[in-house]
Design an enzyme around this catalytic site. Structure first.
Site, PDB file in Angstrom:
ATOM      1  N   HIS B 121      28.710 115.148 -55.014  1.00  0.00           N
ATOM      2  CA  HIS B 121      28.455 113.735 -55.279  1.00  0.00           C
ATOM      3  C   HIS B 121      28.367 113.572 -56.805  1.00  0.00           C
ATOM      4  O   HIS B 121      27.964 114.494 -57.507  1.00  0.00           O
ATOM      5  CB  HIS B 121      27.111 113.389 -54.628  1.00  0.00           C
ATOM      6  CG  HIS B 121      26.750 111.939 -54.626  1.00  0.00           C
ATOM      7  ND1 HIS B 121      26.215 111.316 -55.720  1.00  0.00           N
ATOM      8  CD2 HIS B 121      26.831 110.992 -53.645  1.00  0.00           C
ATOM      9  CE1 HIS B 121      25.969 110.037 -55.415  1.00  0.00           C
ATOM     10  NE2 HIS B 121      26.339 109.818 -54.170  1.00  0.00           N
ATOM     11  N   ASP B 198      21.488 119.943 -54.120  1.00  0.00           N
ATOM     12  CA  ASP B 198      21.441 118.492 -53.914  1.00  0.00           C
ATOM     13  C   ASP B 198      21.150 118.287 -52.431  1.00  0.00           C
ATOM     14  O   ASP B 198      22.028 118.405 -51.592  1.00  0.00           O
ATOM     15  CB  ASP B 198      22.783 117.882 -54.316  1.00  0.00           C
ATOM     16  CG  ASP B 198      22.856 116.396 -53.970  1.00  0.00           C
ATOM     17  OD1 ASP B 198      21.935 115.880 -53.319  1.00  0.00           O
ATOM     18  OD2 ASP B 198      23.858 115.770 -54.349  1.00  0.00           O
ATOM     19  N   GLN B 201      21.544 114.763 -48.464  1.00  0.00           N
ATOM     20  CA  GLN B 201      21.939 114.685 -47.057  1.00  0.00           C
ATOM     21  C   GLN B 201      21.291 115.790 -46.235  1.00  0.00           C
ATOM     22  O   GLN B 201      21.195 115.684 -45.012  1.00  0.00           O
ATOM     23  CB  GLN B 201      23.476 114.758 -46.919  1.00  0.00           C
ATOM     24  CG  GLN B 201      24.220 113.643 -47.625  1.00  0.00           C
ATOM     25  CD  GLN B 201      23.837 112.255 -47.140  1.00  0.00           C
ATOM     26  OE1 GLN B 201      23.394 112.074 -46.004  1.00  0.00           O
ATOM     27  NE2 GLN B 201      23.956 111.270 -48.023  1.00  0.00           N
ATOM     28  N   LYS B 224      16.752 107.834 -47.949  1.00  0.00           N
ATOM     29  CA  LYS B 224      17.666 108.318 -46.907  1.00  0.00           C
ATOM     30  C   LYS B 224      16.884 109.008 -45.784  1.00  0.00           C
ATOM     31  O   LYS B 224      17.465 109.471 -44.811  1.00  0.00           O
ATOM     32  CB  LYS B 224      18.674 109.300 -47.503  1.00  0.00           C
ATOM     33  CG  LYS B 224      19.600 108.681 -48.561  1.00  0.00           C
ATOM     34  CD  LYS B 224      20.667 109.676 -48.998  1.00  0.00           C
ATOM     35  CE  LYS B 224      21.179 109.389 -50.380  1.00  0.00           C
ATOM     36  NZ  LYS B 224      22.333 108.482 -50.403  1.00  0.00           N
ATOM     37  N   CYS B 362      31.150 108.076 -53.901  1.00  0.00           N
ATOM     38  CA  CYS B 362      30.699 108.797 -55.095  1.00  0.00           C
ATOM     39  C   CYS B 362      31.228 110.225 -55.147  1.00  0.00           C
ATOM     40  O   CYS B 362      30.572 111.121 -55.681  1.00  0.00           O
ATOM     41  CB  CYS B 362      29.178 108.794 -55.207  1.00  0.00           C
ATOM     42  SG  CYS B 362      28.483 107.145 -55.282  1.00  0.00           S
TER      43      CYS B 362
HETATM   44  C1  LIG Z   1      25.015 114.189 -51.470  1.00  0.00           C
HETATM   45  C2  LIG Z   1      24.359 113.122 -52.253  1.00  0.00           C
HETATM   46  N1  LIG Z   1      23.866 113.413 -53.480  1.00  0.00           N
HETATM   47  C3  LIG Z   1      23.229 112.496 -54.236  1.00  0.00           C
HETATM   48  C4  LIG Z   1      23.079 111.201 -53.803  1.00  0.00           C
HETATM   49  C5  LIG Z   1      22.372 110.247 -54.703  1.00  0.00           C
HETATM   50  O1  LIG Z   1      21.165 109.813 -54.160  1.00  0.00           O
HETATM   51  P1  LIG Z   1      20.380 108.626 -54.874  1.00  0.00           P
HETATM   52  O2  LIG Z   1      21.372 107.545 -55.106  1.00  0.00           O
HETATM   53  O3  LIG Z   1      19.333 108.221 -53.921  1.00  0.00           O
HETATM   54  O4  LIG Z   1      19.834 109.153 -56.149  1.00  0.00           O
HETATM   55  C6  LIG Z   1      23.588 110.845 -52.547  1.00  0.00           C
HETATM   56  C7  LIG Z   1      23.477 109.484 -51.997  1.00  0.00           C
HETATM   57  O5  LIG Z   1      23.952 108.504 -52.550  1.00  0.00           O
HETATM   58  C8  LIG Z   1      24.230 111.824 -51.763  1.00  0.00           C
HETATM   59  O6  LIG Z   1      24.739 111.525 -50.560  1.00  0.00           O
END
Ligand SMILES: Cc1ncc(COP(=O)(O)O)c(C=O)c1O
Ligand SMILES: Cc1ncc(COP(=O)(O)O)c(C=O)c1O
Lengths: 154, 405, 405, 154
Positions: B121, B198, B201, B224, B362
């Site tokens: 991401h 990370d 998920q 999430k 993303c």
């Molecule tokens: C795999 C992954 N990493 C990072 C993020 C970023 O999370 P956040 O936008 O809550 O900081 C997300 C979700 O958007 C994600 O699915």
């Protein structure tokens, strides 16, 4: 909950006229303690003999009535005692603050027990527990030779 | 499991979308909130609110305790070793930025290598890109295979004695691939390379056990996990929080402030500058309780069942191409439909109350790799049922109809 | 003004503290929330929640609109020139860190000077200290006089051709001094020095007009403006957001992501990485409406009346020393009582339901300057009345009694 | 709201079989447009004569049906028109998408008006407005010689 349980006469007395508030002669151990929340600061000086008995003890510092009274009472209580005995007393003391258990320590005179118990009201004021324990933790630090400042977290 | 009763705990499902019941399949983006979380926030503001940690009046004491209780809950839930390892952030993105800054700026220098994967991401790439620009570090991308997973050998291959960190997703938000984190950590730790996971998920869909996983950093987004917006978590191993410098500066994170110098307290205080997301963190305690009440094992079983049913159903449609086929897959079905752009799919599905996401999610690097600009993604949560999948399937058929009429 | 009816809009005042009605005088720390704000958040989560900006389904569209509507509201409320100038952050602390990083790392080099004052909150010093450490910049402190204000001449005196930014509070959170920002900006702009204003205490208590004020940056904490926790605002002049680099990296703030390069969109998107504080921002729209419904002018008049009454009342007690005596003062009364430590004061007041703050209020430099380790602080909000001041006065008398009995 | 109002036959037709989708010969103006949300991309090529009349126009790109149809229709509509006339048409078009006003532009034939109006359903789908306007904004950019990529924000 009555505020007078926290600010008992013994505490107000020790707060206003702290005992052993100086830098004692010939100290061989010392440590600083700091409570960032209140800005309480203590510096504890100890003269420890070879058998780990507290020959002399004193403190310098400034802070709220609770922390100053606690430091003052602490120096009175541990002076002349073995470190191990002091350690036990601290355990009982912490227990009193946490659990609200009554305090009755064999190694202390009735009067000493009463003085220690004057801090029992702190239990009702969780934010102030750190004020009551700062000097004690600093004492432990000094004896155990930890040179870092004792810090109570917010 | 009684999904109906779970769904009924989420007020949002009482609403209609375009006159239809809401079929919410955009959970990888953000999950809905149970009543207990929403009410906890209201109650906090209505009965308990105060700024925390700084005042000694009763409200402040209560608020501080509720806040710190949540830290304990989180610590227990993810099986961290100590409270110092739990840092509250704004979101997972901030958690990764914190590491890229505090670790990166101190341990990564010109020519050093940051190892990430093609699955990442943007939240797990852009912060490292900043570091690359500032420090002249190098970013290496472990390749993703056609199954949509990164083979551990691809990572191994790229490790060199210049590798200073491995940053990797737990569960891909596009292909659903679950990465073998423990194995990667074992491999990396032999070479003394820290691993950042990370966990955006991973956290809502997998059992978390930091001590077993062994990673150095783990980033979580609470929104999430059926939790409030505005709060994330960085798990960071004690050995790191003891030595890494603070990230943002301000009130609360200092110890002694002089005109010529400033000292800092220990973690987590050191990393939590300014007024925190008090209501959000307190609200999140109810999310953890919600998950624990059902049990993460049950959640995993349920989601697996729905996922498999969904993959089967959706593949029956010949015009649909599901993205990736990882051995170990969780909660995510990304797909394309021949001749129909993902955004058009999302719009048509929406008419039937089916909420999915369309775009690159993303993950531009991954989409480029797969030769597509965008995809449609259905992602599961605890409240989804086979009925939801059926609604998705028939809405997809409607796309075919609209575009081929 | 009908304070009773305003107070009744705040659910928290229905609660008793230690059996007494809550007298909340800790507003500089954080303010309480009106029902409309609390209910807006609940409604958002119950009926409208979705992640914003990324999905095209109906919920996402609504949520995005509500979020962006708030940006428009803020723009109008502070009279900014364009939407790009309104950036949502976690809190004011993050807003200042953003500037210290994005502006500082690009425009401040070794030997350059950052001009702040002895009044500053740690939030407006620590981020500059980070920069000092990284870049070898110099921080100069404009002196505070015994009235608790910084004379504009003290600032003028310190300006040199190495001064790269002036960072200054709008309203001191200890002495209540209101700084002559417009004059300072006029002076600074002649020398082309940008001015950052820490507006944490200014925003809830003063009329905001960015175009008139003319400052380059203005930092706001929404939780001090009767708004939710977890959200702050950075106002940054168009000319800066056009050229300053992003701060945190992640989803949403990118344009095109390649393996070797990344490009970014314009502000505010460029500065808003990851999932935002959706519910918080939407909730904050109700705070602005709440303030606008009463009218900031009325609020200022009311608070001035209570402040003056409070100063008079409290000074009647001979053991009390009020800190500072600024010509232009807002909403804050900090004080000490002879022989009683501020923390003891706060504890005794709390028994009567009077919530104040004790400590250094994140202003160690100022407290050191005044030769004290801590002070007690009563700070006003719109719901405070003369009755609250009377309760404060009698609780202070009780302190005297407890300690002198 | 019926999805068929958005995906009218004219749009589906232009989406599937876009007109003028190539790089026209001898173009002297061009610009790129990008919609990060959908990933829509267009590149508009124009041959503008000295009187600012659009002699030829074409586009390349990929994206959703709405953006491709809109680009295709746009090229048909503005080809052969003065820039000022095209600008007016865009104004009407934007108005239609925002206000839902009916479109009836004098400079257009009935058939052209109908083609333009086939995009009116977009009004009900606010997230998709940017898809419908991207090609138009890119056209403006190209003529006005702005070399930056047109970006529609999220
Ligand atoms: C795999 C992954 N990493 C990072 C993020 C970023 O999370 P956040 O936008 O809550 O900081 C997300 C979700 O958007 C994600 O699915
Ligand atoms: C003057 C001033 N600046 C900065 C801050 C920091 O605000 P926040 O903690 O919301 O970031 C505060 C409040 O704590 C303040 O009073």
């Amino acid at each position: 909950m009555d505020i007078k349980e926290l600010y008992q006469d013994i505490i107000l007395d020790h707060g206003k006229n702290p005992r052993n508030k100086n830098k004692c002669k010939d100290f061989n151990k010392d440590a600083k303690g700091h409570n960032p929340l209140c800005g309480d600061k203590v510096h504890v000086y100890i003269k420890l003999d070879k058998e780990k008995k507290v020959e002399d003890i004193s403190f310098e510092g400034e802070g709220c009535a609770i922390s100053m009274a606690s430091a003052s009472i602490m120096t009175e209580i541990v002076k002349g005692k073995e470190f191990n005995v002091a350690k036990k007393i601290l355990e009982h003391f912490l227990n009193m603050l946490k659990e609200g258990s009554k305090l009755s320590i064999n190694s202390l005179t009735d009067d000493e027990n009463t003085r220690m118990m004057s801090l029992s009201g702190v239990k009702q004021f969780p934010m102030r527990v750190k004020c009551a324990t700062l000097a004690w933790h600093t004492f432990m630090h000094a004896v155990e030779g930890n040179r870092n400042t004792v810090k109570t977290e917010k | 499991m009684e999904i109906k009763s779970i769904k009924s705990q989420f007020p949002i499902f009482k609403n209609k979308i375009n006159g239809k019941p809401l079929i919410y399949l955009d959970n990888a983006n953000s999950s809905q909130k149970p009543k207990s979380v929403i009410e906890r926030i209201s109650k906090f503001y209505s009965k308990e609110f105060s700024n925390i940690g700084r005042s000694v009046h009763s409200l402040a004491v209560t608020a501080t305790n509720r806040f710190e209780d949540t830290r304990d809950l989180v610590k227990k839930y993810i099986n961290a070793k100590s409270r110092e390892e739990i840092i509250f952030t704004k979101n997972a993105t901030e958690a990764i930025n914190l590491v890229a800054s505090s670790y990166g700026e101190n341990f990564i220098k010109k020519g050093d290598e940051i190892l990430i994967t093609e699955l990442e991401h943007h939240a797990n790439y852009v912060p490292w890109h900043f570091l690359r620009q500032k420090k002249g570090a190098v970013i290496k991308f472990a390749e993703c295979n056609e199954k949509g997973e990164v083979d551990i050998d691809e990572i191994k291959k790229l490790i060199s004695n210049k590798t200073k960190i491995i940053a990797i997703t737990h569960l891909s938000n596009v292909t659903g691939a679950i990465m073998p984190i423990k194995k990667i950590v074992d491999m990396a730790s032999k070479k003394k390379i820290p691993v950042l996971v990370d966990g955006c998920q991973g956290a809502p869909h997998l059992k978390l056990n930091m001590q077993e996983l062994g990673c150095d950093f783990y980033a979580i987004s609470c929104h999430k996990m059926y939790g409030p917006t505005g709060v994330g978590i960085l798990y960071a191993k004690k050995k790191w929080v003891d030595i890494l410098p603070p990230y943002q500066g301000g009130g609360g994170m200092i110890e002694e402030v002089k005109k010529d110098n400033i000292t800092y307290p220990q973690s987590p205080t050191k990393y939590e500058a300014g007024t925190l997301q008090t209501a959000e963190v307190v609200g999140f305690s109810e999310s953890i309780k919600f998950i624990e009440d059902i049990g993460i094992k049950k959640i995993m079983e349920h989601e697996k069942e729905i996922l498999e049913y969904g993959l089967d159903e959706i593949k029956k449609n010949n015009s649909v191409r599901v993205i990736g086929d990882p051995k170990n897959r969780g909660s995510i079905i990304s797909f394309t439909i021949k001749g129909i752009h993902p955004h058009d799919i999302a719009t048509i599905l929406d008419e039937d109350g089916v909420a999915i996401r369309a775009g690159h999610h993303c993950c531009q690097i991954l989409h480029e790799k797969m030769g597509i600009a965008a995809s449609a993604r259905a992602s599961l949560g605890i409240y989804n049922s086979k009925d939801d999948i059926d609604a998705l399937s028939s809405a997809i058929k409607k796309c075919n109809k609209v575009f081929n009429s």
